[in-house]
Design an enzyme around this catalytic site. Structure first.
Site, short mmCIF file in Angstrom:
data_model
loop_
_atom_site.label_atom_id
_atom_site.label_comp_id
_atom_site.label_asym_id
_atom_site.label_seq_id
_atom_site.Cartn_x
_atom_site.Cartn_y
_atom_site.Cartn_z
N SER A 123 -13.33 21.33 6.82
CA SER A 123 -12.80 20.04 7.25
C SER A 123 -12.50 19.17 6.04
CB SER A 123 -13.82 19.37 8.16
OG SER A 123 -13.33 18.13 8.55
N GLY A 124 -11.28 18.66 6.01
CA GLY A 124 -10.88 17.77 4.91
C GLY A 124 -10.30 18.51 3.73
N THR A 128 -4.20 20.30 7.69
CA THR A 128 -3.18 19.60 8.48
C THR A 128 -2.06 19.11 7.57
OG1 THR A 128 -4.90 18.98 10.01
CG2 THR A 128 -2.85 17.73 10.12
N SER A 177 -8.88 16.91 12.35
CA SER A 177 -8.34 17.46 13.61
C SER A 177 -9.52 17.87 14.47
CB SER A 177 -7.48 18.69 13.30
OG SER A 177 -6.63 18.42 12.23
N GLY A 400 -11.72 23.55 10.37
CA GLY A 400 -12.41 24.37 9.36
C GLY A 400 -13.90 24.49 9.64
N GLU A 402 -17.63 23.97 9.64
CA GLU A 402 -18.30 22.66 9.56
C GLU A 402 -19.81 22.80 9.51
OE1 GLU A 402 -15.47 19.44 11.91
OE2 GLU A 402 -17.23 20.24 12.90
N1 LIG Z 1 -1.66 17.97 -0.61
C1 LIG Z 1 -2.30 16.81 -0.51
N2 LIG Z 1 -1.91 15.79 -1.28
C2 LIG Z 1 -2.54 14.59 -1.18
N3 LIG Z 1 -3.55 14.37 -0.34
C3 LIG Z 1 -3.98 15.35 0.45
C4 LIG Z 1 -3.34 16.62 0.42
N4 LIG Z 1 -3.96 17.41 1.31
C5 LIG Z 1 -4.94 16.65 1.90
N5 LIG Z 1 -4.92 15.42 1.40
C6 LIG Z 1 -5.84 14.31 1.76
O1 LIG Z 1 -6.95 14.87 2.40
C7 LIG Z 1 -7.09 14.36 3.70
C8 LIG Z 1 -7.58 15.46 4.61
O2 LIG Z 1 -6.64 16.40 4.79
P1 LIG Z 1 -6.39 17.14 6.19
O3 LIG Z 1 -6.45 16.16 7.28
O4 LIG Z 1 -5.22 17.92 6.03
O5 LIG Z 1 -7.65 18.03 6.24
P2 LIG Z 1 -7.96 19.20 7.25
O6 LIG Z 1 -8.17 20.41 6.46
O7 LIG Z 1 -6.89 19.24 8.27
O8 LIG Z 1 -9.31 18.78 7.88
P3 LIG Z 1 -9.83 18.97 9.36
O9 LIG Z 1 -10.33 20.35 9.48
O10 LIG Z 1 -10.90 17.97 9.45
O11 LIG Z 1 -8.71 18.66 10.25
C9 LIG Z 1 -5.75 13.87 4.09
O12 LIG Z 1 -5.83 12.81 4.99
C10 LIG Z 1 -5.18 13.40 2.74
O13 LIG Z 1 -5.61 12.09 2.48
MG LIG Z 2 -6.75 18.88 10.20
#
Ligand SMILES: Nc1ncnc2c1ncn2[C@@H]1O[C@H](COP(=O)(O)OP(=O)(O)OP(=O)(O)O)[C@@H](O)[C@H]1O
Ligand SMILES: [Mg+2]
Length: 1040
Positions: A123-124, A128, A177, A400, A402
């Site tokens: 996560s994070g 996404t 997400s 992801g 967790e």
């Molecule tokens: N390529 C990137 N460039 C800049 N910032 C990023 C990038 N990827 C992720 N981030 C930052 O990290 C945050 C988390 O990313 P994201 O929401 O894609 O995570 P995730 O893997 O989808 O997590 P989850 O499993 O919780 O949904 C985003 O809101 C953004 O601020």
């Molecule tokens: Mg996500």
């Protein structure tokens, strides 16, 4: 592109690769495959760190992309960057998510098959974000039309809507997400995005009623309260403060600096209308969001009997209004449950505790089902109705792995999902790769990897797996609790190497475990789960009567979410865990049928801080993401493999032996092909059914060559086709020409036939006319006669006599024209005569009159006359100068009329003497030099005798009484006719000349006669005959 430029391109790539190698110390390697110590985790981490600190967040392991969340904007996702990566070979540019997206897209187009991109990470980590970047890249790079732009906008805008409803702030991620999402993007044969489809997985509904400290409910609630227009809030009975709603403040962090709910609301509002949500749908959707907020505020008091009753009717009022359900029905539904007692249904009141449970269950159910409705609605709008064949690229962005301080049922499901995906990854890459090498008989050193099947089985195995035990506990009659479930687990899974509980653990581990916990040793690490709430969450029970209440709703979405036909009475619905298990199995099937691509997202630190690279944390992720294993397999293995048939089919144009068709086996063909392409022995291996190519660069060189060749082939095909088209056109034109020719000939033939028929008719008529030409004019001969007439006249016109002398040369007329011809001839002769006469001068006229006189005198009477006709008469033969002046003086008073030289024959001896004979007005003179020898007055001239022969003698007979007078004159004159004609005119006596035959008597002197005899002879001569006569012999002239 020609071959030379291909070579140049290859060497440029090599140069660039070398450059990147020299820059290695600073920016690290862009492909882990190039790592020397490829088995060292430290070296791997060092490379990742180096790059991360240089803001190079992407690194390849072959075609797998490792992405480290930078937690800051890098400015590497601009349109310009997209253009740079569009249509460029994977390894030509620094690693990028766009390069992967482009490569997937181009492979899909060229191989016409389906693909998916699995984006994983905790996560994070940025899953996404990565999926959004891929979608944005396709939105820009795919061919577009106005219609497709519409699809593109919907695909893009489905994201903010789904994120509003399905994402929330968690401790790990401000935009986490809370549902799994698999999205298919459909492409047509030209590569245009024409539709999409979304599958959602297990929304974390519990968040609607409960959030841990520091977390929020789903974004949409905050967006509505913060951003909703005043009128809307008034209509929904909401106030603009999140603090007023219990379900929004459980985590005590309604406001987050990184989130702008107001702006997000505007985006969602706009997106909803673009995805074709009707105004009424939108209204009902907002009503549902508001009703969940109101429901969260519903409180219960215990009445005197200890049963629950609603403490505030205000919320009930708004719920009733928004859901379109009568207040009392709603009230009853929230405080009672229906129990089946024998054949009867009885309402049993809730305790407050039960009522709260039922309320939360309702809130979760409403929200969860509305979320599913939303996904379906978006799918309707993305659906492509066209049934033509499409290829898809699937994007899997799923929660992801967790690990929280306290992990519940949701984490259990999420982590199970990650286990399944890891298993899929293992199957698709590591295991299948090794199996394939074995199967193909390729020499291969097996790579040890952690197979997580054992953990998957631990969770999902029938009868023995955790889900089975949980379901059993949920369904079994009697008092089942979370703790009895834990006991069952301990019973069933005792001794499992990946399962521990307080009871089963050794001394040391036991200290880390609570009594109500169980611990799973996931592939990614250990996670301790608290069993609290497992049964309830798995059951996800909604009391039947509250469902009935919902069915009465006037809200269209609620109506659809709680259908009348829901089979709820007898059979229990599947539990949440089982549903989730089946949906994951379905997902696995979907993914297994497609070509996989991977994006592994790594989270550099847990504080969402830019520039901080937490070694421990990253090392942990590198391990559980299986990156080291992947690298080892990549290094040991081959970057590319294809079945011989497929490889040959694609690249056969590159070798003259295999193009266009290879007669032998595919393997032999491939062998010949790679030999022709100059593959080195260590660059490839021939398996049983496939060729294995070690380095991507070998393939790219081949692919580049194929690209060049494709253009050449296309040109050739184009040329052939053009030739074919032109030939077709030519044949068509030829056929058309032949047809026109035929028609034309037909037309001409018909005309000819008509002409001939006409001619036959005319000829027949002509012949008939000819045959009847002598009959009186009638129908049969009228035309013929007209023709004859016209013909004669035309001929006559062209053959008229040219001069009056030809007047007999008149064209003979046909019988019917004889009369006309005669008249015409007469007229014409008259015309000619008139013209002739008009053309004659006075002098000529006088001449002709003289000639006419001569003619009347001599014509037909003297033999040599005809010869004289053509000789014109002169006015005189001796000019006045030649006449002696004395003579002239003597005779000038009389007026000289004519003079001519003559030979005078003496009367006695007939001696010839040259003399001049001159005629005046009154007399004729014979002159010798200056002497007038003889004057003869015309009045005394008795006549002139000439012979009828061709001599030119004339005898002038003079009346003379006086004997002394000289007698008649015998003269010879060359101009006899002229002289006599003049004499006849001067004397005005037409009877003066006498033509005699044979002999002329003349007077030598009065009373004495002499004779001149004339005769014809062989030559002309004059002599005195024996009889004393003057003999004049003249040659006979032939008459003309
Ligand atoms: N390529 C990137 N460039 C800049 N910032 C990023 C990038 N990827 C992720 N981030 C930052 O990290 C945050 C988390 O990313 P994201 O929401 O894609 O995570 P995730 O893997 O989808 O997590 P989850 O499993 O919780 O949904 C985003 O809101 C953004 O601020
Ligand atoms: Mg996500």
């Amino acid at each position: 592109m020609d071959l030379e430029s291909l070579e140049e391109r290859c060497s440029r790539i090599l140069r660039e690769m070398e450059c990147s190698l020299t820059a290695r110390d600073r920016v690290g390697l862009q492909d882990f495959v190039l790592l020397d110590a490829y088995t060292s985790e430290t070296a791997f981490l060092d490379n990742l760190r180096k790059r991360f600190h240089e803001n190079l967040i992407y690194t390849y392991i072959g075609t797998l992309l490792v992405s480290v969340n930078p937690y800051k904007e890098l400015g590497i996702y601009t349109k310009k960057q997209m253009d740079v990566y569009m249509g460029v070979n994977f390894f030509e540019l620094p690693p990028h998510i766009f390069a992967l997206a482009d490569n997937v897209y181009r492979t899909m187009i060229s191989e016409t098959n389906n693909h998916f991109i699995l984006i994983s990470g905790e996560s994070g980590a940025g899953k996404t974000e990565a999926s959004k970047k891929i979608l944005q890249f396709y939105a820009v790079s795919c061919p577009s039309t106005r219609l497709l732009d519409n699809v593109r906008d919907r695909l893009l805008l489905s994201n903010p809507v789904l994120e509003a409803f399905g994402n929330a702030k968690t401790l790990k991620n401000d935009n986490s997400s809370r549902f799994g999402k698999y999205m298919d993007i459909q492409f047509d044969h030209r590569g245009a995005a024409v539709g999409g489809h979304i599958l959602s997985y297990l929304l974390e509904k519990s968040r609607v009623v409960h959030q841990n400290h520091g977390e929020r409910n789903f974004h949409v609630f905050y967006q509505l309260v913060e951003g909703g227009e005043d009128d809307l809030l008034r209509w929904l009975g909401l106030q603009r403060s999140c603090q007023n709603y219990r379900c929004l403040v459980k985590g005590d962090c309604a406001k987050v600096t990184s989130i702008n709910d107001k702006n997000d609301w505007k985006t969602v509002r706009k997106a909803l209308s673009i995805i074709e949500f009707s105004e009424s749908d939108i209204e009902h959707l907002f009503a549902i969001i508001a009703s969940v907020l109101h429901l969260g505020n519903v409180q219960f008091d215990a009445n005197i009997r200890g049963y629950a009753s609603l403490s505030n009717s205000n919320e009930l009022h708004w719920l009733s209004k928004l859901l379109g359900i009568q207040t009392h029905v709603l009230q009853e539904g929230l405080t009672h449950r229906k129990i089946e007692a024998k054949a009867e249904e009885v309402l049993s009141p809730f305790t407050t505790e039960h009522a709260i449970y039922a309320r939360d269950a309702l809130a979760k159910a409403i929200y969860g089902r509305t979320f599913n409705w939303l996904v379906n609605k978006i799918n309707e709008s993305l659906a492509n109705k066209d049934s033509s064949r499409k290829t898809v690229i699937g994007l899997l962005d799923i929660y992801g792995f967790e690990v929280f301080h306290v992990n519940s049922f949701e984490q259990f499901c999420i982590n199970y999902c990650n286990e399944k995906l890891q298993q899929l990854f293992i199957q698709l890459t590591l295991k299948s790769e090794q199996e394939e090498y074995e199967m193909e008989g390729i020499e291969w050193e097996p790579v040890p990897y952690f197979n997580n099947k054992i953990i998957c089985d631990l969770v999902e195995e029938k009868h023995r797996g955790i889900i089975s035990v949980l379901d059993e506990e949920c369904l079994r009659p009697g008092e089942a609790t979370d703790l009895t479930f834990l006991e069952k687990l301990e019973e069933t899974l005792n001794g499992h190497p990946h399962f521990v509980t307080h009871k089963l653990a050794d001394q040391k581990t036991r200290k880390t475990l609570e009594r109500g916990d169980f611990r799973l040793l996931h592939y990614a690490g250990e996670v301790t789960y608290s069993v609290k709430g497992f049964l309830d969450k798995n059951n996800d029970l909604l009391y039947r009567n509250i469902k009935d209440v919902m069915r009465q709703s006037q809200n269209n979405i609620i109506k659809l979410c709680f259908p009348k036909t829901e089979p709820d009475t007898k059979r229990r619905p599947e539990t949440v865990a089982t549903q989730f298990k089946s949906s994951l199995a379905g997902l696995t099937d979907i993914l297994m049928s497609k070509e996989p691509w991977y994006v592994r997202c790594v989270k550099p630190n847990s504080g969402k801080q830019p520039g901080r690279f937490d070694d421990v944390m990253v090392r942990h992720q590198v391990k559980y993401l299986g990156l080291m294993e992947h690298l080892r397999v990549r290094r040991a293995g081959f970057a590319y493999r294809r079945r011989y048939e497929v490889f040959l089919q694609r690249y056969k144009p590159l070798c003259p032996d295999t193009w266009p068709n290879w007669k032998g086996t595919a393997a032999e063909g491939v062998q010949r092909l790679v030999k022709h392409l100059g593959y080195k022995p260590d660059e490839y291996k021939m398996g049983r059914t496939k060729i294995f190519i070690r380095h991507p660069r070998t393939l790219f060189a081949t692919e580049d060559a194929f690209d060049v060749c494709k253009h050449q082939l296309a040109t050739r095909i184009q040329a052939k086709y053009k030739g074919y088209r032109v030939k077709g056109d030519f044949l068509k034109q030829k056929e058309a020409a032949t047809r026109i020719e035929t028609c034309w000939r037909g037309l001409m033939a018909r005309k000819e036939k008509e002409k001939r028929a006409w001619a036959v008719k005319v000829i027949k008529k002509f012949i008939k006319g000819f045959m009847t030409r002598n009959q009186p004019a009638c129908m049969d001969n009228s035309e013929y006669l007209a023709f004859v007439r016209q013909n004669y006249l035309t001929r006559l016109k062209d053959n008229l006599p040219k001069s009056i002398l030809q007047r007999n040369a008149w064209l003979t007329a046909p019988p019917i024209m004889q009369e006309a011809s005669r008249l015409l001839q007469k007229m014409y002769i008259r015309l000619m005569v008139r013209q002739y006469i008009r053309g004659i001068s006075a002098q000529r006229k006088a001449q002709l009159q003289l000639k006419a006189t001569a003619s009347s005198l001599f014509r037909g009477r003297k033999e040599n006359y005809p010869f004289s006709v053509a000789r014109p008469f002169a006015d005189t033969r001796i000019s006045e100068q030649d006449i002696n002046i004395k003579v002239l003086q003597t005779i000038c008073q009389e007026g000289v009329k004519y003079s001519v030289p003559v030979i005078k024959y003496d009367r006695n001896g007939f001696r010839p003497r040259f003399r001049q004979l001159i005629f005046t007005q009154v007399a004729a003179y014979l002159v010798e030099e200056g002497k007038v020898k003889q004057r003869m007055e015309f009045s005394s001239l008795r006549g002139v005798s000439v012979s009828n022969l061709s001599d030119n003698f004339l005898i002038l007979h003079i009346a003379c009484d006086d004997v002394k007078q000289k007698g008649d004159l015998v003269l010879q004159c060359d101009y006899l006719f002229e002289a006599l004609t003049r004499l006849s005119v001067v004397t005005n006596n037409k009877n003066l000349v006498k033509i005699v035959q044979g002999s002329v008597r003349f007077d030598i002197q009065p009373g004495r006669e002499g004779f001149v005899d004339f005769k014809s002879g062989s030559e002309s001569m004059v002599y005195r005959a024996k009889n004393g006569h003057l003999m004049v012999e003249s040659t006979r002239t032939k008459t003309r």
